[in-house]
Write a protein that holds these residues in place. Structure first.
Motif, PDB file in Angstrom:
ATOM      1  N   UNK A 186       0.836  -1.205   0.000  1.00  0.00           N
ATOM      2  CA  UNK A 186       0.000   0.000   0.000  1.00  0.00           C
ATOM      3  C   UNK A 186       0.867   1.251   0.000  1.00  0.00           C
ATOM      4  N   UNK A 187       0.239   2.383  -0.280  1.00  0.00           N
ATOM      5  CA  UNK A 187       0.941   3.664  -0.243  1.00  0.00           C
ATOM      6  C   UNK A 187       1.513   3.910   1.160  1.00  0.00           C
ATOM      7  N   UNK A 188       0.736   3.577   2.180  1.00  0.00           N
ATOM      8  CA  UNK A 188       1.188   3.754   3.566  1.00  0.00           C
ATOM      9  C   UNK A 188       2.419   2.909   3.854  1.00  0.00           C
ATOM     10  N   UNK A 189       2.414   1.660   3.402  1.00  0.00           N
ATOM     11  CA  UNK A 189       3.568   0.779   3.608  1.00  0.00           C
ATOM     12  C   UNK A 189       4.798   1.296   2.860  1.00  0.00           C
ATOM     13  N   UNK A 241      10.299   6.492   4.229  1.00  0.00           N
ATOM     14  CA  UNK A 241      10.561   7.363   5.366  1.00  0.00           C
ATOM     15  C   UNK A 241      10.007   8.767   5.213  1.00  0.00           C
ATOM     16  N   UNK A 242       9.141   8.949   4.227  1.00  0.00           N
ATOM     17  CA  UNK A 242       8.492  10.249   4.025  1.00  0.00           C
ATOM     18  C   UNK A 242       7.273  10.041   3.139  1.00  0.00           C
ATOM     19  N   UNK A 243       6.399  11.046   3.023  1.00  0.00           N
ATOM     20  CA  UNK A 243       5.220  10.902   2.173  1.00  0.00           C
ATOM     21  C   UNK A 243       5.597  10.595   0.722  1.00  0.00           C
ATOM     22  N   UNK A 244       4.823   9.722   0.108  1.00  0.00           N
ATOM     23  CA  UNK A 244       5.069   9.295  -1.270  1.00  0.00           C
ATOM     24  C   UNK A 244       3.860   9.665  -2.119  1.00  0.00           C
ATOM     25  N   UNK A 245       4.088  10.411  -3.167  1.00  0.00           N
ATOM     26  CA  UNK A 245       3.006  10.777  -4.086  1.00  0.00           C
ATOM     27  C   UNK A 245       3.099  10.028  -5.406  1.00  0.00           C
ATOM     28  N   UNK A 246       4.303   9.613  -5.782  1.00  0.00           N
ATOM     29  CA  UNK A 246       4.501   9.002  -7.093  1.00  0.00           C
ATOM     30  C   UNK A 246       5.354   7.744  -6.995  1.00  0.00           C
ATOM     31  N   UNK A 247       5.291   6.949  -8.037  1.00  0.00           N
ATOM     32  CA  UNK A 247       6.206   5.837  -8.238  1.00  0.00           C
ATOM     33  C   UNK A 247       6.890   6.092  -9.574  1.00  0.00           C
ATOM     34  N   UNK A 248       8.051   5.550  -9.781  1.00  0.00           N
ATOM     35  CA  UNK A 248       8.754   4.624  -8.913  1.00  0.00           C
ATOM     36  C   UNK A 248       9.415   5.318  -7.723  1.00  0.00           C
ATOM     37  N   UNK A 249       9.689   4.527  -6.713  1.00  0.00           N
ATOM     38  CA  UNK A 249      10.536   4.944  -5.596  1.00  0.00           C
ATOM     39  C   UNK A 249      11.741   4.016  -5.645  1.00  0.00           C
ATOM     40  N   UNK A 250      12.934   4.615  -5.702  1.00  0.00           N
ATOM     41  CA  UNK A 250      14.141   3.844  -5.998  1.00  0.00           C
ATOM     42  C   UNK A 250      15.175   3.998  -4.888  1.00  0.00           C
ATOM     43  N   UNK A 286      20.324   0.525  -0.358  1.00  0.00           N
ATOM     44  CA  UNK A 286      19.415   0.877   0.742  1.00  0.00           C
ATOM     45  C   UNK A 286      19.306   2.378   1.001  1.00  0.00           C
ATOM     46  N   UNK A 287      19.861   3.211   0.124  1.00  0.00           N
ATOM     47  CA  UNK A 287      19.734   4.668   0.243  1.00  0.00           C
ATOM     48  C   UNK A 287      18.666   5.142  -0.738  1.00  0.00           C
ATOM     49  N   UNK A 288      17.703   5.907  -0.231  1.00  0.00           N
ATOM     50  CA  UNK A 288      16.625   6.384  -1.081  1.00  0.00           C
ATOM     51  C   UNK A 288      17.159   7.397  -2.093  1.00  0.00           C
ATOM     52  N   UNK A 289      16.938   7.123  -3.358  1.00  0.00           N
ATOM     53  CA  UNK A 289      17.391   8.006  -4.443  1.00  0.00           C
ATOM     54  C   UNK A 289      16.268   8.940  -4.859  1.00  0.00           C
ATOM     55  N   UNK A 290      15.048   8.407  -4.951  1.00  0.00           N
ATOM     56  CA  UNK A 290      13.897   9.192  -5.375  1.00  0.00           C
ATOM     57  C   UNK A 290      13.172   8.499  -6.508  1.00  0.00           C
ATOM     58  N   UNK A 291      12.703   9.295  -7.470  1.00  0.00           N
ATOM     59  CA  UNK A 291      11.952   8.764  -8.602  1.00  0.00           C
ATOM     60  C   UNK A 291      12.827   8.514  -9.811  1.00  0.00           C
ATOM     61  N   UNK A 292      12.179   8.395 -10.962  1.00  0.00           N
ATOM     62  CA  UNK A 292      12.877   8.057 -12.197  1.00  0.00           C
ATOM     63  C   UNK A 292      13.910   9.109 -12.588  1.00  0.00           C
ATOM     64  N   UNK A 293      13.525  10.376 -12.607  1.00  0.00           N
ATOM     65  CA  UNK A 293      14.479  11.416 -13.024  1.00  0.00           C
ATOM     66  C   UNK A 293      15.626  11.530 -12.022  1.00  0.00           C
TER      67      UNK A 293
END
Length: 87
Positions: free
Chosen positions: A44-47, A53-62, A66-73
């Motif tokens: 789910x979006x909540x999971x 570790x922060x609000x997610x509005x879009x995918x992908x999440x990359x 194990x370090x959060x990079x962000x989205x596609x761009x």
């Protein structure tokens, strides 16, 4: 290096991120990735927000190593900056 891409079916940015990860994986034996279809896995979006570790509005999440990079761009920018790490 190991990337994890959280995406969903029908998302053009998810497809683009997965294609970039496949290209990096094919060109550099020290790069690998896992694509996780959030719908097929029942995430789910909540999971996903808990994982990121922060609000997610879009995918992908990359994540890379194990370090959060962000989205596609963000991933494309990361690859451009870090591709020399694979040399």
């Amino acid at each position: 290096m190991f990337a994890v891409i959280f995406g969903r079916p029908g998302c053009p940015y998810c497809v683009r991120a997965k294609e970039l990860a496949e290209k990096l994986s094919n060109e550099h034996e020290d790069f690998n990735f896992r694509y996780i279809d959030i719908h097929a896995e029942g995430i789910s979006k909540t999971e996903l927000e808990k994982t990121v570790g922060k609000p997610v509005e879009t995918v992908p999440q990359i994540f890379v190593d194990q370090k959060h990079i962000g989205g596609c761009t963000d991933f494309e920018a990361w690859a451009k900056e870090n591709v020399n790490l694979f040399a």
